[in-house]
Design an enzyme around this catalytic site. Structure first.
Site, PDB file in Angstrom:
ATOM      1  CG  LEU A 220     116.928  92.238  48.794  1.00  0.00           C
ATOM      2  CD1 LEU A 220     115.614  92.964  48.657  1.00  0.00           C
ATOM      3  CD2 LEU A 220     116.645  90.826  49.219  1.00  0.00           C
ATOM      4  N   GLY A 221     121.474  92.408  46.458  1.00  0.00           N
ATOM      5  CA  GLY A 221     122.280  92.721  45.495  1.00  0.00           C
ATOM      6  C   GLY A 221     121.702  93.893  44.585  1.00  0.00           C
ATOM      7  N   GLY A 224     118.608  96.313  45.850  1.00  0.00           N
ATOM      8  CA  GLY A 224     118.832  96.841  46.838  1.00  0.00           C
ATOM      9  C   GLY A 224     118.978  96.160  48.390  1.00  0.00           C
ATOM     10  CB  THR A 248     134.954  88.524  45.236  1.00  0.00           C
ATOM     11  OG1 THR A 248     134.559  87.754  44.135  1.00  0.00           O
ATOM     12  CG2 THR A 248     135.574  87.666  46.324  1.00  0.00           C
ATOM     13  N   GLY A 251     129.742  92.245  50.016  1.00  0.00           N
ATOM     14  CA  GLY A 251     129.069  91.963  51.309  1.00  0.00           C
ATOM     15  C   GLY A 251     129.982  92.571  52.457  1.00  0.00           C
ATOM     16  CG  ASP A 252     133.614  90.456  53.130  1.00  0.00           C
ATOM     17  OD1 ASP A 252     132.612  89.851  53.915  1.00  0.00           O
ATOM     18  OD2 ASP A 252     133.997  89.796  52.354  1.00  0.00           O
TER      19      ASP A 252
HETATM   20  O1  RIB Z   1     133.282  87.410  51.168  1.00  0.00           O
HETATM   21  C1  RIB Z   1     134.273  87.297  50.264  1.00  0.00           C
HETATM   22  C2  RIB Z   1     135.284  86.389  51.076  1.00  0.00           C
HETATM   23  O2  RIB Z   1     135.014  85.156  51.088  1.00  0.00           O
HETATM   24  C3  RIB Z   1     136.489  85.854  50.235  1.00  0.00           C
HETATM   25  O3  RIB Z   1     137.810  86.977  50.199  1.00  0.00           O
HETATM   26  C4  RIB Z   1     136.784  84.657  50.647  1.00  0.00           C
HETATM   27  O4  RIB Z   1     138.063  84.452  51.111  1.00  0.00           O
HETATM   28  C5  RIB Z   1     135.613  83.962  51.265  1.00  0.00           C
HETATM   29  O5  RIB Z   1     135.954  83.885  52.775  1.00  0.00           O
END
Ligand code: RIB
Length: 304
Positions: A220-221, A224, A248, A251-252
């Protein structure tokens, strides 16, 4: 920390990023600030983040036969990520993400999938030797859904836990959802998953549990994380308070760190704390991959 194997099936992009004071309105042109070309893609980002946290990582994906493809595969090789199952697609461009980031660190992203759309179930089947030695399989949705289905099928055949980050969100079939061990959507994605209107996050988690998802972890950013633990109890954990420069890839970073921690045998709650620390670190720096920490930079921080 154990030596663990993570396999990522996912997108590999080049991010073209403009930082700007504010987002333009519809039909408006504005003058932004700096421009950066940054390697990205949810799959590649998760691979890089997991590798920097100490896992052995392989990625299965597709790039184009263009200059960006050469650049992004070079970066993955430099990170010492296994790239033997990346295909180079003739006459296709590498995935491109156009990203704007405003002064609050928020982003807007449009992806041209390019070669990512060529990642086929056949390529996944040809990569089974990698998937079967993984401790955890990480998936996102910037590649064709048939290849996600095939990846999950292979992982389940070898009893490999599957983490699915359903981004960008689409409605997913119950037959796929029920095989996911850890589903990690953000708030918006969580609402789109089963294509039905929900009152609140708890209701979404309960519905997904009924479908068969073992654990749903809704990020939830700054509010939390909400999730159901191994006893089925719904738990809320507050976010770390940091000044966001660029969200950016946060989440990854979260998904990768969670996956590494689960692969190392930690509990779901411990793994969420670790993932929050890593994601919080990542938002304090610009770009996705350049913002991911090495293990030493997040060890000894809150709850680790
Ligand atoms: O989650 C971020 C990513 O989403 C970026 O790096 C972009 O390439 C998109 O895929």
């Amino acid at each position: 920390m154990n030596d663990v194997n993570i396999v990522v099936v996912g997108s590999i992009n080049m991010d073209l990023v403009i930082f700007t004071n504010r987002f333009p309105n519809k039909g408006e042109t504005i003058i932004g600030e700096e421009f950066h070309r940054i390697p990205g893609g949810k799959g590649a980002n998760q691979a890089v983040a997991a590798k920097r946290l100490g896992a052995n990582v392989d990625i299965i994906g597709c790039i184009g036969d263009d200059i960006y493809g050469k650049e992004v595969i070079g970066i993955l090789d430099n990170e010492d990520i296994g790239t033997e199952c990346i295909s180079i697609i003739p006459n296709k461009n590498t995935g491109i993400a156009l990203i704007t980031v405003n002064k609050h660190g928020e982003n807007k992203i449009i992806l041209s999938q390019g070669a990512n759309s060529n990642l086929s179930p056949t390529q996944i089947r040809n990569s089974e030797h990698l998937i079967k030695k993984a401790n955890v399989l990480l998936l996102q949705l910037e590649i064709p859904i048939e290849s996600i289905v095939e990846s999950v099928k292979i992982a389940k055949r070898h009893n490999i836990p599957v983490i699915l980050n359903p981004a960008p969100a689409i409605k997913l079939e119950p037959a796929l959802l029920e095989q996911i061990d850890y589903l990690i959507p953000n708030e918006t994605e969580s609402k789109q998953l089963v294509g039905k209107d929900f009152g609140d996050t708890e209701e979404i988690i309960d519905t997904l549990k009924e479908i068969g998802v073992s654990h749903t972890i809704v990020t939830l950013g700054e509010k939390g994380v909400v999730f159901n633990d191994q006893t089925g109890k719904i738990i809320h954990i507050d976010a770390h308070k940091v000044k966001a420069i660029d969200t950016t890839g946060a989440g990854d970073a979260f998904n990768a760190a969670f996956g590494v921690s689960i692969a190392e045998g930690k509990t779901i709650t411990e793994s969420i704390h670790f993932a929050q620390t890593v994601a919080a670190y990542s938002v304090t720096k610009s770009g996705a991959q350049p913002s991911f920490p090495n293990r030493s930079e997040v060890t000894g921080k809150r709850n680790n």
